[in-house]
Design a protein around this motif. Structure first.
Motif, PDB file in Angstrom:
ATOM      1  N   VAL A 121      -7.999 -10.009  12.408  1.00 20.06           N
ATOM      2  CA  VAL A 121      -7.245  -8.908  11.669  1.00 20.06           C
ATOM      3  C   VAL A 121      -6.309  -8.654  12.501  1.00 20.06           C
ATOM      4  N   GLY A 122      -5.316  -8.113  11.193  1.00 15.98           N
ATOM      5  CA  GLY A 122      -4.291  -7.661  12.060  1.00 15.98           C
ATOM      6  C   GLY A 122      -4.124  -6.493  11.161  1.00 15.98           C
ATOM      7  N   LEU A 123      -3.455  -5.551  11.592  1.00 16.06           N
ATOM      8  CA  LEU A 123      -3.850  -3.561  10.789  1.00 16.06           C
ATOM      9  C   LEU A 123      -2.498  -3.095  11.429  1.00 16.06           C
ATOM     10  N   ILE A 124      -1.700  -2.758  10.884  1.00 21.35           N
ATOM     11  CA  ILE A 124      -0.732  -1.893  11.294  1.00 21.35           C
ATOM     12  C   ILE A 124      -0.989  -0.792  11.931  1.00 21.35           C
ATOM     13  N   ASP A 125      -0.369  -0.264  12.724  1.00 24.78           N
ATOM     14  CA  ASP A 125      -1.610   0.997  13.512  1.00 24.78           C
ATOM     15  C   ASP A 125      -0.832   2.393  12.666  1.00 24.78           C
ATOM     16  N   TYR A 126      -0.884   2.721  12.103  1.00 25.34           N
ATOM     17  CA  TYR A 126      -0.947   4.026  10.930  1.00 25.34           C
ATOM     18  C   TYR A 126      -2.422   3.739   9.684  1.00 25.34           C
ATOM     19  N   VAL A 127      -3.204   2.700   9.814  1.00 28.45           N
ATOM     20  CA  VAL A 127      -3.801   2.896   8.038  1.00 28.45           C
ATOM     21  C   VAL A 127      -4.879   3.142   8.375  1.00 28.45           C
ATOM     22  N   LEU A 128      -5.172   4.373   7.725  1.00 28.84           N
ATOM     23  CA  LEU A 128      -6.638   5.357   7.688  1.00 28.84           C
ATOM     24  C   LEU A 128      -6.738   5.852   9.494  1.00 28.84           C
ATOM     25  N   PRO A 129      -5.794   6.520  10.003  1.00 32.04           N
ATOM     26  CA  PRO A 129      -5.302   6.712  11.220  1.00 32.04           C
ATOM     27  C   PRO A 129      -7.437   7.391  11.757  1.00 32.04           C
ATOM     28  N   GLU A 130      -7.729   8.081  10.815  1.00 29.47           N
ATOM     29  CA  GLU A 130      -8.923   9.443  11.138  1.00 29.47           C
ATOM     30  C   GLU A 130     -10.276   8.308  11.085  1.00 29.47           C
ATOM     31  N   ASP A 153      -0.562  -3.266  15.062  1.00 25.24           N
ATOM     32  CA  ASP A 153       0.696  -3.620  16.094  1.00 25.24           C
ATOM     33  C   ASP A 153       1.673  -2.499  14.733  1.00 25.24           C
ATOM     34  N   LEU A 154       3.325  -3.211  15.084  1.00 28.74           N
ATOM     35  CA  LEU A 154       3.777  -2.808  13.533  1.00 28.74           C
ATOM     36  C   LEU A 154       3.999  -4.282  12.861  1.00 28.74           C
ATOM     37  N   GLY A 155       4.361  -4.156  11.585  1.00 28.99           N
ATOM     38  CA  GLY A 155       3.737  -4.813  10.381  1.00 28.99           C
ATOM     39  C   GLY A 155       5.283  -5.978  11.011  1.00 28.99           C
ATOM     40  N   THR A 156       6.300  -5.669  11.408  1.00 28.07           N
ATOM     41  CA  THR A 156       6.774  -6.469  11.456  1.00 28.07           C
ATOM     42  C   THR A 156       6.906  -7.538  13.021  1.00 28.07           C
ATOM     43  N   GLY A 157       5.434  -7.584  13.318  1.00 24.82           N
ATOM     44  CA  GLY A 157       4.451  -7.847  14.415  1.00 24.82           C
ATOM     45  C   GLY A 157       3.617  -8.984  13.665  1.00 24.82           C
ATOM     46  N   VAL A 171      -3.856  -6.175   7.355  1.00 22.37           N
ATOM     47  CA  VAL A 171      -3.068  -5.196   6.605  1.00 22.37           C
ATOM     48  C   VAL A 171      -1.807  -4.304   7.100  1.00 22.37           C
ATOM     49  N   ALA A 172      -0.520  -4.653   6.048  1.00 26.93           N
ATOM     50  CA  ALA A 172       0.863  -3.701   6.281  1.00 26.93           C
ATOM     51  C   ALA A 172       1.496  -3.092   5.212  1.00 26.93           C
ATOM     52  N   GLY A 173       2.519  -2.627   5.083  1.00 27.76           N
ATOM     53  CA  GLY A 173       3.102  -2.641   4.351  1.00 27.76           C
ATOM     54  C   GLY A 173       3.427  -4.149   3.282  1.00 27.76           C
ATOM     55  N   LYS A 174       3.840  -3.299   1.832  1.00 31.08           N
ATOM     56  CA  LYS A 174       3.808  -4.886   1.263  1.00 31.08           C
ATOM     57  C   LYS A 174       5.142  -4.649   0.937  1.00 31.08           C
ATOM     58  N   ASP A 175       6.388  -4.130   1.348  1.00 33.98           N
ATOM     59  CA  ASP A 175       7.543  -4.760   1.087  1.00 33.98           C
ATOM     60  C   ASP A 175       7.310  -5.232   2.483  1.00 33.98           C
ATOM     61  N   LEU A 176       7.017  -5.929   3.598  1.00 34.27           N
ATOM     62  CA  LEU A 176       6.931  -6.502   4.269  1.00 34.27           C
ATOM     63  C   LEU A 176       7.092  -7.971   4.385  1.00 34.27           C
ATOM     64  N   SER A 281       3.064   1.859  -0.437  1.00 33.76           N
ATOM     65  CA  SER A 281       2.502   0.535  -0.207  1.00 33.76           C
ATOM     66  C   SER A 281       1.372  -0.205   0.785  1.00 33.76           C
ATOM     67  N   ILE A 282       0.546   0.262   1.073  1.00 29.88           N
ATOM     68  CA  ILE A 282      -0.394  -0.827   1.894  1.00 29.88           C
ATOM     69  C   ILE A 282      -0.905  -1.987   1.254  1.00 29.88           C
ATOM     70  N   ALA A 283      -0.540  -2.578   2.121  1.00 26.68           N
ATOM     71  CA  ALA A 283      -1.274  -3.990   1.729  1.00 26.68           C
ATOM     72  C   ALA A 283      -2.045  -4.963   1.666  1.00 26.68           C
ATOM     73  N   ILE A 284      -3.396  -5.477   1.247  1.00 24.58           N
ATOM     74  CA  ILE A 284      -3.952  -6.794   2.205  1.00 24.58           C
ATOM     75  C   ILE A 284      -3.464  -8.409   1.729  1.00 24.58           C
ATOM     76  N   PHE A 285      -2.789  -8.523   2.895  1.00 25.76           N
ATOM     77  CA  PHE A 285      -2.750  -9.929   3.126  1.00 25.76           C
ATOM     78  C   PHE A 285      -3.354 -11.175   3.333  1.00 25.76           C
ATOM     79  N   ALA A 286      -3.362 -12.218   2.595  1.00 22.50           N
ATOM     80  CA  ALA A 286      -4.612 -13.375   3.113  1.00 22.50           C
ATOM     81  C   ALA A 286      -4.073 -14.900   2.492  1.00 22.50           C
ATOM     82  N   ASP A 287      -4.381 -15.196   2.473  1.00 21.30           N
ATOM     83  CA  ASP A 287      -3.871 -16.921   2.312  1.00 21.30           C
ATOM     84  C   ASP A 287      -5.430 -16.967   1.818  1.00 21.30           C
ATOM     85  N   GLU A 288      -5.393 -16.605   0.321  1.00 22.38           N
ATOM     86  CA  GLU A 288      -6.331 -16.890  -0.165  1.00 22.38           C
ATOM     87  C   GLU A 288      -6.883 -18.628  -1.183  1.00 22.38           C
TER      88      GLU A 288
END
Length: 313
Positions: A121-130, A153-157, A171-176, A281-288
């Motif tokens: 799983v890849g997660l951007i480092d500011y999603v639901l930080p608490e 990591d960052l979404g770009t990574g 889980v990263a920014g939708k526009d990425l 928007s933060i989105a989930i990307f997966a090859d379903e």
């Protein structure tokens, strides 16, 4: 055995006998009633609670009335302007939260497909930080047969790693990413400053940003350009945590999702007259198209946990 002297015995009346029997019969509380009660207590509104659990306001009102009748106690104080818990309601809420948590966990464990295996799983480092550490910890306990590997990591990574097949979901920014996705969270972007930091609206604004092609950097600079505001990149950093630290120190302003405003960070004051910013928007990307039970279980779990947080707001 004879009657004891000095005592007189009377047959029980039907009313007394019924009252005694009523106290002997245990009261069963319906799970749906408790879920409805919890939603009302958390939102403070019959209408909002109904929206969260898929009932009309009238349906919510009916369930609460039946709950109070079953308990023979009021659980809410109702006025024209305010809805609050009674003492009995506060007691019930504590128990309802535990009951529903245990119920939902049992149902999940018994009905969820028996997923197992490695999940990357890849997660951007500011999603639901608490909340994220607790969410991941509970997932590991609930699904011990899934070996979870998390890369933050960052979404770009993260997106390139996902495209190469090194990650099962991101889980990263939708526009990425231009592929299909499922929106998880929507929240406003804000101009962030450190506590006590002072900036003049007529000065060249120092920005703290990630390297290009950072989405937030692009939004910030384009918004300022459209308003003919002077700006410069004062600091270029390599992580959201570094952005937060630099902003906390008063070294400049930055654009962040409102959920990334941790202690020491504030929304910029209105006197700076900064341009308005869009929703993010933060989105989930997966090859379903690829079958992966572990991935599907994680997505369902994450969406459910985020849904719980939304209902508590």
């Amino acid at each position: 055995m004879g009657k004891m002297p000095g005592w007189r015995f009377f047959p029980r009346s039907g009313f007394v006998q019924q009252a005694i029997m009523a106290h002997m019969i245990p009261i069963d509380l319906d799970i749906n009633m408790l879920r409805c009660f919890k939603a009302v207590a958390e939102t403070g509104s019959f209408t909002k609670a109904g929206n969260n659990i898929g009932l009309t306001q009238a349906g919510v009102s009916t369930k609460i009335r039946r709950l109070e009748e079953r308990l023979d106690a009021k659980v809410f104080n109702r006025t024209s302007k305010k809805l609050s818990l009674t003492h009995e309601g506060e007691i019930l809420l504590t128990h309802a939260q535990r009951i529903l948590s245990a119920h939902d966990e049992a149902v999940s464990q018994l009905t969820t497909p028996k997923a197992f295996g490695l999940l990357r799983v890849g997660l951007i480092d500011y999603v639901l930080p608490e909340l994220l550490p607790g969410i991941l910890s509970q997932f590991r306990k609930r699904y011990p047969n899934i070996s979870l590997e998390v890369q933050m990591d960052l979404g770009t990574g993260l997106i390139p790693a996902f495209e190469k097949g090194d990650l099962d979901l991101v889980v990263a920014g939708k526009d990425l990413y231009q592929g299909s996705c499922r929106v998880l969270i929507q929240e406003p972007l804000v101009w962030a400053t450190g506590q006590g930091a002072e900036f003049d609206m007529h000065e060249t604004l120092p920005l703290i940003a990630l390297p290009s092609p950072c989405h937030f950097r692009k939004i910030a600079t384009e918004a300022l350009e459209q308003k003919n505001r002077k700006w410069k990149i004062g600091f270029t950093v390599t992580s959201i945590s570094s952005v937060q630290t630099a902003v906390q120190a008063g070294l400049g302003l930055s654009v962040l999702p409102i959920g990334a405003l941790k202690e020491g960070l504030n929304k910029a004051p209105s006197k700076l007259e900064l341009p308005e910013l869009p929703m993010f928007s933060i989105a989930i990307f997966a090859d379903e198209q690829k079958k992966n039970n572990a991935r599907d279980v994680f997505i369902s779990y994450l969406e459910a946990e985020v849904g719980k947080q939304k209902s508590c707001r």
